[in-house]
Design a protein around this motif. Structure first.
Motif, PDB file in Angstrom:
ATOM      1  N   PRO A   1       0.851  -1.191   0.000  1.00 26.47           N
ATOM      2  CA  PRO A   1       0.000   0.000   0.000  1.00 26.47           C
ATOM      3  C   PRO A   1       0.885   1.238   0.000  1.00 26.47           C
ATOM      4  N   VAL A   2       0.333   2.356  -0.457  1.00 28.71           N
ATOM      5  CA  VAL A   2       1.115   3.582  -0.619  1.00 28.71           C
ATOM      6  C   VAL A   2       0.512   4.712   0.206  1.00 28.71           C
ATOM      7  N   ALA A   3       1.378   5.417   0.948  1.00 28.56           N
ATOM      8  CA  ALA A   3       0.994   6.656   1.625  1.00 28.56           C
ATOM      9  C   ALA A   3       1.501   7.799   0.755  1.00 28.56           C
ATOM     10  N   ALA A   4       0.619   8.723   0.362  1.00 26.87           N
ATOM     11  CA  ALA A   4       1.010   9.766  -0.580  1.00 26.87           C
ATOM     12  C   ALA A   4       0.082  10.962  -0.466  1.00 26.87           C
ATOM     13  N   PHE A   5       0.427  12.024  -1.202  1.00 26.11           N
ATOM     14  CA  PHE A   5      -0.429  13.202  -1.273  1.00 26.11           C
ATOM     15  C   PHE A   5      -1.490  13.015  -2.360  1.00 26.11           C
ATOM     16  N   ASN A   6      -2.609  13.646  -2.158  1.00 26.68           N
ATOM     17  CA  ASN A   6      -3.730  13.566  -3.099  1.00 26.68           C
ATOM     18  C   ASN A   6      -3.555  14.619  -4.197  1.00 26.68           C
ATOM     19  N   THR A   7      -2.461  14.507  -4.953  1.00 27.51           N
ATOM     20  CA  THR A   7      -2.098  15.525  -5.932  1.00 27.51           C
ATOM     21  C   THR A   7      -1.553  14.882  -7.200  1.00 27.51           C
ATOM     22  N   GLY A   8      -1.451  15.707  -8.260  1.00 29.53           N
ATOM     23  CA  GLY A   8      -0.803  15.282  -9.493  1.00 29.53           C
ATOM     24  C   GLY A   8      -1.366  13.986 -10.041  1.00 29.53           C
ATOM     25  N   GLY A   9      -0.465  13.202 -10.659  1.00 35.38           N
ATOM     26  CA  GLY A   9      -0.875  11.924 -11.217  1.00 35.38           C
ATOM     27  C   GLY A   9      -1.053  10.843 -10.168  1.00 35.38           C
ATOM     28  N   THR A  10      -0.622  11.109  -8.938  1.00 39.31           N
ATOM     29  CA  THR A  10      -0.707  10.100  -7.876  1.00 39.31           C
ATOM     30  C   THR A  10      -2.152   9.683  -7.620  1.00 39.31           C
ATOM     31  N   LYS A  11      -3.054  10.649  -7.637  1.00 40.70           N
ATOM     32  CA  LYS A  11      -4.464  10.323  -7.343  1.00 40.70           C
ATOM     33  C   LYS A  11      -5.118   9.527  -8.474  1.00 40.70           C
ATOM     34  N   GLU A  12      -4.421   9.396  -9.609  1.00 38.68           N
ATOM     35  CA  GLU A  12      -4.910   8.530 -10.685  1.00 38.68           C
ATOM     36  C   GLU A  12      -4.459   7.085 -10.482  1.00 38.68           C
ATOM     37  N   ILE A  13      -3.495   6.899  -9.590  1.00 38.81           N
ATOM     38  CA  ILE A  13      -2.984   5.560  -9.265  1.00 38.81           C
ATOM     39  C   ILE A  13      -3.586   5.061  -7.955  1.00 38.81           C
ATOM     40  N   ILE A  14      -3.589   5.951  -6.940  1.00 40.50           N
ATOM     41  CA  ILE A  14      -3.995   5.576  -5.587  1.00 40.50           C
ATOM     42  C   ILE A  14      -5.410   6.053  -5.297  1.00 40.50           C
TER      43      ILE A  14
ATOM     44  N   ASN B   1      -8.029   6.339  -2.181  1.00 39.78           N
ATOM     45  CA  ASN B   1      -7.932   6.362  -0.729  1.00 39.78           C
ATOM     46  C   ASN B   1      -8.659   5.195  -0.073  1.00 39.78           C
ATOM     47  N   ASN B   2      -7.948   4.524   0.825  1.00 40.15           N
ATOM     48  CA  ASN B   2      -8.466   3.361   1.558  1.00 40.15           C
ATOM     49  C   ASN B   2      -8.755   2.153   0.666  1.00 40.15           C
ATOM     50  N   VAL B   3      -8.273   2.197  -0.577  1.00 37.10           N
ATOM     51  CA  VAL B   3      -8.444   1.064  -1.493  1.00 37.10           C
ATOM     52  C   VAL B   3      -7.097   0.398  -1.743  1.00 37.10           C
ATOM     53  N   ASN B   4      -6.162   1.146  -2.349  1.00 42.62           N
ATOM     54  CA  ASN B   4      -4.814   0.616  -2.553  1.00 42.62           C
ATOM     55  C   ASN B   4      -3.743   1.495  -1.905  1.00 42.62           C
ATOM     56  N   GLY B   5      -4.203   2.398  -1.050  1.00 44.66           N
ATOM     57  CA  GLY B   5      -3.280   3.258  -0.323  1.00 44.66           C
ATOM     58  C   GLY B   5      -4.043   4.243   0.539  1.00 44.66           C
ATOM     59  N   ILE B   6      -3.287   5.124   1.179  1.00 43.32           N
ATOM     60  CA  ILE B   6      -3.883   6.182   1.999  1.00 43.32           C
ATOM     61  C   ILE B   6      -3.372   7.520   1.475  1.00 43.32           C
ATOM     62  N   LEU B   7      -4.307   8.408   1.132  1.00 47.04           N
ATOM     63  CA  LEU B   7      -3.946   9.738   0.646  1.00 47.04           C
ATOM     64  C   LEU B   7      -4.030  10.743   1.790  1.00 47.04           C
ATOM     65  N   ALA B   8      -2.981  11.553   1.902  1.00 49.82           N
ATOM     66  CA  ALA B   8      -2.924  12.550   2.970  1.00 49.82           C
ATOM     67  C   ALA B   8      -4.057  13.553   2.844  1.00 49.82           C
ATOM     68  N   LYS B   9      -4.535  14.033   3.980  1.00 51.80           N
ATOM     69  CA  LYS B   9      -5.654  14.974   3.985  1.00 51.80           C
ATOM     70  C   LYS B   9      -5.245  16.358   3.502  1.00 51.80           C
ATOM     71  N   ASP B  10      -3.966  16.696   3.633  1.00 49.61           N
ATOM     72  CA  ASP B  10      -3.487  17.977   3.131  1.00 49.61           C
ATOM     73  C   ASP B  10      -2.017  17.859   2.728  1.00 49.61           C
ATOM     74  N   LYS B  11      -1.518  18.856   1.988  1.00 49.92           N
ATOM     75  CA  LYS B  11      -0.152  18.815   1.447  1.00 49.92           C
ATOM     76  C   LYS B  11       0.857  19.362   2.458  1.00 49.92           C
ATOM     77  N   THR B  12       0.958  18.708   3.603  1.00 51.80           N
ATOM     78  CA  THR B  12       1.894  19.122   4.639  1.00 51.80           C
ATOM     79  C   THR B  12       2.562  17.885   5.227  1.00 51.80           C
ATOM     80  N   PRO B  13       3.693  18.054   5.921  1.00 48.41           N
ATOM     81  CA  PRO B  13       4.285  16.915   6.618  1.00 48.41           C
ATOM     82  C   PRO B  13       3.319  16.270   7.611  1.00 48.41           C
ATOM     83  N   VAL B  14       2.481  17.098   8.246  1.00 42.89           N
ATOM     84  CA  VAL B  14       1.484  16.559   9.194  1.00 42.89           C
ATOM     85  C   VAL B  14       0.500  15.654   8.457  1.00 42.89           C
ATOM     86  N   GLY B  15       0.056  16.102   7.277  1.00 36.59           N
ATOM     87  CA  GLY B  15      -0.872  15.296   6.495  1.00 36.59           C
ATOM     88  C   GLY B  15      -0.253  13.972   6.075  1.00 36.59           C
ATOM     89  N   LEU B  16       1.006  14.010   5.606  1.00 36.07           N
ATOM     90  CA  LEU B  16       1.683  12.783   5.191  1.00 36.07           C
ATOM     91  C   LEU B  16       1.913  11.876   6.388  1.00 36.07           C
TER      92      LEU B  16
END
Length: 345
Positions: A265-278, A280-295
């Protein structure tokens, strides 16, 4: 097929090994207009090659390649297919925006590696009808690599801890500094997490690599963050429990798909092409915001529920099948054949 190369290295060695006809032509130092005097010497050589090879179509793998071949190709009446790999971050009114608008008119078609890249091209003013999204494809990891898990974990003293891993070159736009800040937060929340970073810096980025290592030390993470240097990613990734992608503006991360193919599974930001791969809660977890806290939140979620993480990992392996190199290269081939047919009408 003939391949005109503007550099030498692993790619040209692969062409040689596969028996694919190729040639080398030294390009100008840059496609910026101050190097136009170099282009004046370069262009007649490209023209000679096009006349000799008489291609039905020219495939240009990046902006630089497209810009270098289009004058000669236009003169010869040869369509050029442009493959766009990077998200355009400059504004529509910038120099790059003007370049995108000008060259999109000249292209027979433009392949974008993700919808994120496509949107950035549209925002810059590219002709919508020429844009098509074809995601990058991967060759799936060699059979048997998962047997390396115990060996690699033993090498670095990893026992029952949850190991979050990442892979890549240490470049400033790849977010490794963000990962270390997120690691500091996550490590404070969950003592069972350790981090492993597989890769290193090219000579021009060695200062960045040293700053990352200082940051680990300064944040008291020396026992929690492992730097392996350059290694075979397929041998090391089986040791991970999950993968972390810290890049905030990833056009389309092949390594993200590779991680999924290995059941990570992948932990990543919900941005760019990443959200076309991941998803949320299916094949990874997407951060709620684009910050170190979110990641850090995404990392903690995966590290805190082993059963859920394994379940997500199984789905990640299934989802990765969408991005086989056979399927994606087949779509590129179909587009090339269509453009040649359109040219010959």
């Amino acid at each position: 097929i003939s391949v005109l190369c503007f550099g030498r290295g692993a790619f040209t060695e692969r062409l040689k090994k596969e028996g694919i006809r190729h040639m080398y032509l030294k390009p100008p130092h840059s496609v910026k207009y101050r190097y136009f005097h170099e282009f004046l010497k370069f262009n007649p050589e490209v023209t000679k090659i096009i006349r000799r090879e008489q291609p039905g179509i020219i495939y240009a793998n990046c902006y630089m390649a497209f810009k270098l071949v289009i004058p000669a190709a236009e003169k010869a009446g040869i369509p050029v297919l442009w493959h766009k790999h990077i998200i355009i971050e400059q504004s529509r009114n910038s120099y790059m925006g003007a370049e995108i608008r000008k060259f999109s008119k000249k292209a027979a078609g433009i392949i974008c590696v993700s919808d994120a890249v496509k949107k950035s091209m549209l925002d810059a003013g590219a002709q919508a009808g020429k844009l098509v999204t074809i995601h990058n494809g991967i060759s799936f990891p060699p059979a048997g690599v998962k047997n390396n898990r115990k060996k690699i974990r033993r090498r670095y003293g990893i026992k029952n801890e949850m190991l979050a891993g990442t892979v890549g070159f240490f470049r400033r736009n790849k977010g490794f500094d963000v990962l270390i800040r997120a690691a500091s937060i996550a490590a404070g929340e969950n003592p069972e997490i350790k981090f492993i970073i597989v890769g290193g810096a090219e000579p021009s980025d060695k200062d960045y690599e040293e700053s990352l290592k200082r940051s680990v030390k300064d944040n008291g993470l020396s026992g929690r963050v492992i730097f392996t240097g350059f290694q075979d990613r397929f041998k090391y990734m089986p040791a991970f429990d999950f993968f972390v992608l810290p890049s905030e503006r990833e056009p389309f991360g092949l390594v993200t798909v590779e991680a999924g193919a290995m059941g990570l599974p992948v932990a990543a930001f919900n941005t760019g092409g990443t959200k076309e791969i991941i998803k949320n809660n299916v094949n990874g977890i997407l951060a709620k915001d684009k910050t170190p806290v979110g990641l850090a939140g995404a990392i903690i979620t995966l590290a805190s529920d082993r059963k859920k993480t394994r379940m997500i990992g199984r789905e990640a392996a299934r989802q990765a099948a969408r991005f086989s190199i056979k399927g994606q290269s087949g779509r590129v081939r179909e587009l090339i054949e269509k453009l040649i047919k359109d040219k010959n009408k």
